[in-house]
Design a protein around this motif. Structure first.
Motif, PDB file in Angstrom:
ATOM      1  N   TYR A   1       0.862  -1.181   0.000  1.00  0.00           N
ATOM      2  CA  TYR A   1       0.000   0.000   0.000  1.00  0.00           C
ATOM      3  C   TYR A   1       0.899   1.230   0.000  1.00  0.00           C
ATOM      4  CZ  TYR A   1      -3.272   3.579   1.617  1.00  0.00           C
ATOM      5  OH  TYR A   1      -4.021   4.726   1.741  1.00  0.00           O
ATOM      6  N   GLN A   2       0.639   2.138  -0.893  1.00  0.00           N
ATOM      7  CA  GLN A   2       1.430   3.354  -0.954  1.00  0.00           C
ATOM      8  C   GLN A   2       0.506   4.526  -1.170  1.00  0.00           C
ATOM      9  OE1 GLN A   2       5.297   3.539  -3.011  1.00  0.00           O
ATOM     10  NE2 GLN A   2       4.346   5.023  -4.362  1.00  0.00           N
ATOM     11  N   ARG A   3       0.678   5.564  -0.369  1.00  0.00           N
ATOM     12  CA  ARG A   3      -0.162   6.741  -0.505  1.00  0.00           C
ATOM     13  C   ARG A   3       0.715   7.940  -0.849  1.00  0.00           C
ATOM     14  NH1 ARG A   3      -5.147   8.356   0.766  1.00  0.00           N
ATOM     15  NH2 ARG A   3      -5.500  10.572   1.093  1.00  0.00           N
ATOM     16  N   GLN A   4       0.416   8.594  -1.927  1.00  0.00           N
ATOM     17  CA  GLN A   4       1.200   9.724  -2.395  1.00  0.00           C
ATOM     18  C   GLN A   4       0.544  11.007  -1.919  1.00  0.00           C
ATOM     19  OE1 GLN A   4       3.976   9.699  -4.002  1.00  0.00           O
ATOM     20  NE2 GLN A   4       4.217  11.663  -4.978  1.00  0.00           N
ATOM     21  N   MET A   5       1.274  11.795  -1.087  1.00  0.00           N
ATOM     22  CA  MET A   5       0.714  13.045  -0.593  1.00  0.00           C
ATOM     23  C   MET A   5       0.844  14.140  -1.647  1.00  0.00           C
ATOM     24  SD  MET A   5       1.632  15.015   2.910  1.00  0.00           S
ATOM     25  CE  MET A   5       0.768  16.504   3.415  1.00  0.00           C
ATOM     26  N   THR A   6       2.055  14.379  -2.137  1.00  0.00           N
ATOM     27  CA  THR A   6       2.276  15.306  -3.236  1.00  0.00           C
ATOM     28  C   THR A   6       3.439  14.806  -4.067  1.00  0.00           C
ATOM     29  OG1 THR A   6       3.890  16.703  -2.106  1.00  0.00           O
ATOM     30  CG2 THR A   6       1.581  17.272  -1.793  1.00  0.00           C
ATOM     31  N   ILE A   7       3.559  15.376  -5.244  1.00  0.00           N
ATOM     32  CA  ILE A   7       4.703  15.087  -6.092  1.00  0.00           C
ATOM     33  C   ILE A   7       5.857  16.020  -5.698  1.00  0.00           C
ATOM     34  CG2 ILE A   7       3.308  14.288  -8.008  1.00  0.00           C
ATOM     35  CD1 ILE A   7       3.578  17.081  -9.228  1.00  0.00           C
ATOM     36  N   SER A   8       7.024  15.751  -6.258  1.00  0.00           N
ATOM     37  CA  SER A   8       8.191  16.596  -6.030  1.00  0.00           C
ATOM     38  C   SER A   8       8.767  16.989  -7.384  1.00  0.00           C
ATOM     39  CB  SER A   8       9.243  15.847  -5.196  1.00  0.00           C
ATOM     40  OG  SER A   8      10.432  16.608  -5.095  1.00  0.00           O
ATOM     41  N   ILE A   9       9.116  18.276  -7.545  1.00  0.00           N
ATOM     42  CA  ILE A   9       9.643  18.784  -8.810  1.00  0.00           C
ATOM     43  C   ILE A   9      11.004  19.421  -8.564  1.00  0.00           C
ATOM     44  CG2 ILE A   9       9.276  20.453 -10.674  1.00  0.00           C
ATOM     45  CD1 ILE A   9       6.288  20.039 -10.331  1.00  0.00           C
ATOM     46  N   ASN A  10      11.984  19.068  -9.410  1.00  0.00           N
ATOM     47  CA  ASN A  10      13.352  19.540  -9.229  1.00  0.00           C
ATOM     48  C   ASN A  10      13.970  19.866 -10.582  1.00  0.00           C
ATOM     49  OD1 ASN A  10      16.393  19.157  -8.954  1.00  0.00           O
ATOM     50  ND2 ASN A  10      15.768  19.078  -6.822  1.00  0.00           N
ATOM     51  N   ALA A  11      14.787  20.918 -10.625  1.00  0.00           N
ATOM     52  CA  ALA A  11      15.464  21.288 -11.867  1.00  0.00           C
ATOM     53  C   ALA A  11      16.938  21.609 -11.619  1.00  0.00           C
ATOM     54  CB  ALA A  11      14.775  22.483 -12.518  1.00  0.00           C
ATOM     55  N   ALA A  12      17.502  21.095 -10.536  1.00  0.00           N
ATOM     56  CA  ALA A  12      18.894  21.384 -10.184  1.00  0.00           C
ATOM     57  C   ALA A  12      19.833  20.394 -10.855  1.00  0.00           C
ATOM     58  CB  ALA A  12      19.067  21.354  -8.662  1.00  0.00           C
ATOM     59  N   PHE A  13      19.896  20.467 -12.188  1.00  0.00           N
ATOM     60  CA  PHE A  13      20.780  19.587 -12.959  1.00  0.00           C
ATOM     61  C   PHE A  13      21.074  20.268 -14.293  1.00  0.00           C
ATOM     62  CE2 PHE A  13      16.363  18.168 -13.293  1.00  0.00           C
ATOM     63  CZ  PHE A  13      16.128  18.312 -14.657  1.00  0.00           C
ATOM     64  N   ASP A  14      21.970  19.686 -15.079  1.00  0.00           N
ATOM     65  CA  ASP A  14      22.381  20.237 -16.364  1.00  0.00           C
ATOM     66  C   ASP A  14      21.176  20.568 -17.235  1.00  0.00           C
ATOM     67  OD1 ASP A  14      23.749  20.905 -18.661  1.00  0.00           O
ATOM     68  OD2 ASP A  14      24.180  18.838 -19.234  1.00  0.00           O
ATOM     69  N   SER A  15      21.046  21.807 -17.619  1.00  0.00           N
ATOM     70  CA  SER A  15      19.984  22.372 -18.465  1.00  0.00           C
ATOM     71  C   SER A  15      18.625  22.420 -17.763  1.00  0.00           C
ATOM     72  CB  SER A  15      19.855  21.634 -19.801  1.00  0.00           C
ATOM     73  OG  SER A  15      19.094  20.447 -19.689  1.00  0.00           O
ATOM     74  N   GLY A  16      18.580  22.123 -16.467  1.00  0.00           N
ATOM     75  CA  GLY A  16      17.323  22.200 -15.731  1.00  0.00           C
ATOM     76  C   GLY A  16      16.841  23.636 -15.610  1.00  0.00           C
ATOM     77  N   ASN A  17      15.554  23.867 -15.805  1.00  0.00           N
ATOM     78  CA  ASN A  17      15.006  25.215 -15.690  1.00  0.00           C
ATOM     79  C   ASN A  17      13.502  25.159 -15.462  1.00  0.00           C
ATOM     80  OD1 ASN A  17      14.726  28.020 -15.728  1.00  0.00           O
ATOM     81  ND2 ASN A  17      14.389  28.065 -17.933  1.00  0.00           N
ATOM     82  N   ILE A  18      13.075  25.528 -14.270  1.00  0.00           N
ATOM     83  CA  ILE A  18      11.651  25.681 -13.956  1.00  0.00           C
ATOM     84  C   ILE A  18      11.543  26.388 -12.616  1.00  0.00           C
ATOM     85  CG2 ILE A  18      11.113  23.632 -12.569  1.00  0.00           C
ATOM     86  CD1 ILE A  18       9.053  24.942 -15.564  1.00  0.00           C
TER      87      ILE A  18
END
Length: 266
Positions: free
Chosen positions: A84-101
């Motif tokens: 059983y797995q419950r997802q509360m929220t997603i996680s967003i990351n752009a701290a990598f090569d060419s990352g931008n958001i």
């Protein structure tokens, strides 16, 4: 520890996104596993995720653990024995090569985002970020403010690129209306990369330049450096009075043009 015939394991993880942007976010995760003490078999596993601003009170471990536990054990299954797995929220990351958001807001599996401007410029078009989620999540991302992008006419009929392994890229369901690009996808992997176009990494660029520079009849020279100190590479080849220049990735949002250069050089 153990309770009755069951053994329990509890873990709290905190990851801080130190990437640029107006808001630094912390990724918080609470994992729980219940094992049969006699056999060691996992009877129940659960995980809750959330992302909060680094300076927010909710980033304190004691408060975060309580909120994550509340989300994790809500609707706790009466019958233990299945995953059983419950997802509360997603996680967003752009701290990598060419990352931008820029993450403006995250609510469950939906997010409101914007694109950071190119360095020392008012132009912006390129985005590239990673989404951590649960398989089956209905992802809904809205990238706002695009009426003022470098090429706003390019959003109509456009479809965002995505990859789960950073090798094979595919298109996502994408729509555009009144300056907002909406990207929707049902997650088939716990990690999804989303980009304006399939990115061409700096590592691949350096490999390509080094490989071609060693070829017979090729001369290499550095024309200068970019705003971030990256070398501006020039490869010269061929003979004749007429000179032809082929160039790519001169703009931060056009790294994908080097796919063409790679093909031309090969």
């Amino acid at each position: 520890g153990a309770t009755g015939s069951y053994g329990t394991g509890l873990g709290l993880g905190i990851g801080i996104n130190l990437g640029g942007g107006p808001k630094r976010m912390a990724d918080l995760q609470l994992s729980v596993r219940i094992d049969d003490a006699a056999t060691g078999q996992a009877l129940w596993e659960g995980r809750a995720l959330t992302a909060v601003p680094v300076k927010a009170p909710a980033n304190q471990p004691s408060l975060a653990a309580a909120k994550l536990a509340e989300a994790l054990f809500k609707d706790f299954p009466r019958r233990i024995g299945t995953h059983y797995q419950r997802q509360m929220t997603i996680s967003i990351n752009a701290a990598f090569d060419s990352g931008n958001i820029v993450v403006e807001n995250v609510d469950g599996t939906s997010a409101r985002l914007s694109i950071r401007k190119d360095r020392e410029s008012d132009f912006f078009q390129w985005f590239h970020f990673r989404v951590s989620c649960a398989v089956g999540d209905a992802l809904d991302h809205a990238i706002t403010g695009l009426a003022d992008a470098a090429y706003p006419d390019g959003w109509q009929g456009y479809a965002a690129s995505a990859s789960t392994d950073r090798e094979t890229w595919f298109r996502l369901d994408t729509s555009y209306d009144a300056g907002t690009l909406t990207i929707q996808h049902t997650a088939e992997s716990p990690i999804l990369y989303i980009a304006y176009f399939a990115p061409y990494s700096m590592e691949r660029h350096h490999d390509l330049v080094a490989q071609i520079a060693e070829c017979e009849g090729v001369t290499y020279r550095c024309l200068g450096t970019s705003l971030e100190g990256q070398p501006i590479d020039c490869l010269e080849m061929g003979t004749g009075d007429t000179q032809v220049w082929l160039y790519a990735r001169q703009h931060p949002g056009e790294s994908m043009a080097e796919w063409w250069i790679e093909g031309a050089l090969e």
